[in-house]
Design an enzyme around this catalytic site. Structure first.
Site, PDB file in Angstrom:
ATOM      1  N   ASP A  29       0.857  -1.184   0.000  1.00 25.20           N
ATOM      2  CA  ASP A  29       0.000   0.000   0.000  1.00 25.20           C
ATOM      3  C   ASP A  29       0.901   1.244   0.000  1.00 25.20           C
ATOM      4  O   ASP A  29       1.846   1.331   0.776  1.00 25.20           O
ATOM      5  CB  ASP A  29      -0.904  -0.003   1.238  1.00 25.20           C
ATOM      6  CG  ASP A  29      -2.027   1.020   1.133  1.00 25.20           C
ATOM      7  OD1 ASP A  29      -3.195   0.612   1.175  1.00 25.20           O
ATOM      8  OD2 ASP A  29      -1.736   2.225   1.025  1.00 25.20           O
ATOM      9  N   ILE A  30       0.617   2.166  -0.875  1.00 21.73           N
ATOM     10  CA  ILE A  30       1.476   3.341  -1.043  1.00 21.73           C
ATOM     11  C   ILE A  30       1.402   4.287   0.158  1.00 21.73           C
ATOM     12  O   ILE A  30       2.338   5.052   0.420  1.00 21.73           O
ATOM     13  CB  ILE A  30       1.125   4.084  -2.367  1.00 21.73           C
ATOM     14  CG1 ILE A  30       2.290   4.910  -2.864  1.00 21.73           C
ATOM     15  CG2 ILE A  30      -0.130   4.918  -2.238  1.00 21.73           C
ATOM     16  CD1 ILE A  30       3.407   4.115  -3.446  1.00 21.73           C
ATOM     17  N   GLU A  88     -12.295   3.538  -1.357  1.00 17.31           N
ATOM     18  CA  GLU A  88     -11.529   4.469  -2.182  1.00 17.31           C
ATOM     19  C   GLU A  88     -11.304   3.919  -3.600  1.00 17.31           C
ATOM     20  O   GLU A  88     -11.476   4.652  -4.577  1.00 17.31           O
ATOM     21  CB  GLU A  88     -10.180   4.720  -1.492  1.00 17.31           C
ATOM     22  CG  GLU A  88      -9.316   5.775  -2.119  1.00 17.31           C
ATOM     23  CD  GLU A  88      -7.957   5.862  -1.418  1.00 17.31           C
ATOM     24  OE1 GLU A  88      -7.891   5.786  -0.170  1.00 17.31           O
ATOM     25  OE2 GLU A  88      -6.954   5.973  -2.141  1.00 17.31           O
ATOM     26  N   HIS A  93      -9.769  -5.493  -2.979  1.00 19.06           N
ATOM     27  CA  HIS A  93      -8.408  -5.643  -2.441  1.00 19.06           C
ATOM     28  C   HIS A  93      -8.490  -5.990  -0.970  1.00 19.06           C
ATOM     29  O   HIS A  93      -9.305  -5.440  -0.232  1.00 19.06           O
ATOM     30  CB  HIS A  93      -7.565  -4.376  -2.660  1.00 19.06           C
ATOM     31  CG  HIS A  93      -8.214  -3.093  -2.283  1.00 19.06           C
ATOM     32  ND1 HIS A  93      -9.207  -2.498  -3.039  1.00 19.06           N
ATOM     33  CD2 HIS A  93      -8.054  -2.296  -1.194  1.00 19.06           C
ATOM     34  CE1 HIS A  93      -9.592  -1.385  -2.453  1.00 19.06           C
ATOM     35  NE2 HIS A  93      -8.917  -1.243  -1.314  1.00 19.06           N
ATOM     36  N   HIS A  95      -6.564  -5.928   2.494  1.00 17.86           N
ATOM     37  CA  HIS A  95      -5.447  -5.304   3.224  1.00 17.86           C
ATOM     38  C   HIS A  95      -4.857  -6.323   4.185  1.00 17.86           C
ATOM     39  O   HIS A  95      -5.599  -6.951   4.969  1.00 17.86           O
ATOM     40  CB  HIS A  95      -5.946  -4.121   4.077  1.00 17.86           C
ATOM     41  CG  HIS A  95      -6.494  -2.959   3.323  1.00 17.86           C
ATOM     42  ND1 HIS A  95      -5.759  -1.802   3.101  1.00 17.86           N
ATOM     43  CD2 HIS A  95      -7.702  -2.743   2.756  1.00 17.86           C
ATOM     44  CE1 HIS A  95      -6.513  -0.923   2.439  1.00 17.86           C
ATOM     45  NE2 HIS A  95      -7.692  -1.461   2.215  1.00 17.86           N
TER      46      HIS A  95
HETATM   47  P1  AMP Z   1      -9.884   1.383   0.297  1.00 19.89           P
HETATM   48  O1  AMP Z   1     -10.444   1.366  -1.100  1.00 19.89           O
HETATM   49  O2  AMP Z   1     -10.718   2.220   1.222  1.00 19.89           O
HETATM   50  O3  AMP Z   1      -9.650  -0.004   0.841  1.00 19.89           O
HETATM   51  O4  AMP Z   1      -8.457   2.105   0.240  1.00 19.89           O
HETATM   52  C1  AMP Z   1      -7.622   1.988  -0.900  1.00 19.89           C
HETATM   53  C2  AMP Z   1      -6.194   1.767  -0.481  1.00 19.89           C
HETATM   54  O5  AMP Z   1      -5.407   1.725  -1.659  1.00 19.89           O
HETATM   55  C3  AMP Z   1      -5.610   2.867   0.421  1.00 19.89           C
HETATM   56  O6  AMP Z   1      -5.039   2.281   1.574  1.00 19.89           O
HETATM   57  C4  AMP Z   1      -4.573   3.543  -0.470  1.00 19.89           C
HETATM   58  O7  AMP Z   1      -3.442   3.993   0.255  1.00 19.89           O
HETATM   59  C5  AMP Z   1      -4.205   2.433  -1.439  1.00 19.89           C
HETATM   60  N1  AMP Z   1      -3.728   2.901  -2.749  1.00 19.89           N
HETATM   61  C6  AMP Z   1      -4.322   3.801  -3.557  1.00 19.89           C
HETATM   62  N2  AMP Z   1      -3.594   3.978  -4.681  1.00 19.89           N
HETATM   63  C7  AMP Z   1      -2.518   3.173  -4.566  1.00 19.89           C
HETATM   64  C8  AMP Z   1      -1.387   2.900  -5.394  1.00 19.89           C
HETATM   65  N3  AMP Z   1      -1.219   3.508  -6.595  1.00 19.89           N
HETATM   66  N4  AMP Z   1      -0.463   2.003  -4.971  1.00 19.89           N
HETATM   67  C9  AMP Z   1      -0.625   1.385  -3.786  1.00 19.89           C
HETATM   68  N5  AMP Z   1      -1.656   1.596  -2.953  1.00 19.89           N
HETATM   69  C10 AMP Z   1      -2.594   2.479  -3.333  1.00 19.89           C
END
Ligand code: AMP
Length: 130
Positions: A29-30, A88, A93, A95
């Site tokens: 995760d970035i 988001e 995905h 975690h």
């Molecule tokens: P959620 O959809 O609420 O589970 O959150 C999306 C997750 O994806 C967040 O923790 C972000 O930090 C992560 N994220 C978003 N864009 C990227 C990326 N380009 N590379 C890695 N992680 C990402």
């Protein structure tokens, strides 16, 4: 239009890859909540995890468990926490977060980790993946 995670899995957007197979891709995760915070995705784009087929759902969780085993070896922790939100990014995905205390999984508290350290963490997890 492909999701950002589909572009990452296809190698069209850079990521810190930790593991992959023909159906899944795992990467850091970035904006991690803790060092070693990994996201595991199915390559097939589906927004909501509970809309995956039985086989896709089972395969994803089995793959995530293999990643978690590698994570436990690479990053010392009490256990690996699991969460699915998807508020988001509309591409399923999982975690995976190395936990030593409850506060390590506070999604309102993101960390900034230097690129060199992110690369080192990803390599360490990848080296333990079986
Ligand atoms: P959620 O959809 O609420 O589970 O959150 C999306 C997750 O994806 C967040 O923790 C972000 O930090 C992560 N994220 C978003 N864009 C990227 C990326 N380009 N590379 C890695 N992680 C990402």
């Amino acid at each position: 239009m492909a999701s950002i995670f589909s572009l990452i899995a296809a190698g069209e957007i850079p990521s810190y890859r930790v593991a992959s197979d023909d159906k899944h891709y795992a990467f850091l995760d970035i904006n991690p909540v803790a060092p070693g915070h990994v996201l595991v995705i199915p390559r097939r784009e589906e927004d909501y995890i509970f809309n995956l087929s039985d086989e896709e759902y089972t395969d994803l969780m089995l793959f995530a468990r293999r990643v978690a085993r590698a994570l436990e070896k690479a990053i010392p922790c009490k256990r690996v926490g699991v969460a699915v939100m998807g508020l988001e990014v509309p591409h399923t995905h999982v975690h995976l977060v190395p936990l030593n205390s409850e506060g390590d999984m506070d999604f309102s508290s993101k960390k900034q980790i230097a690129p060199e350290e992110m690369a080192r963490i990803a390599e360490a997890i990848a080296a333990e993946f079986e």
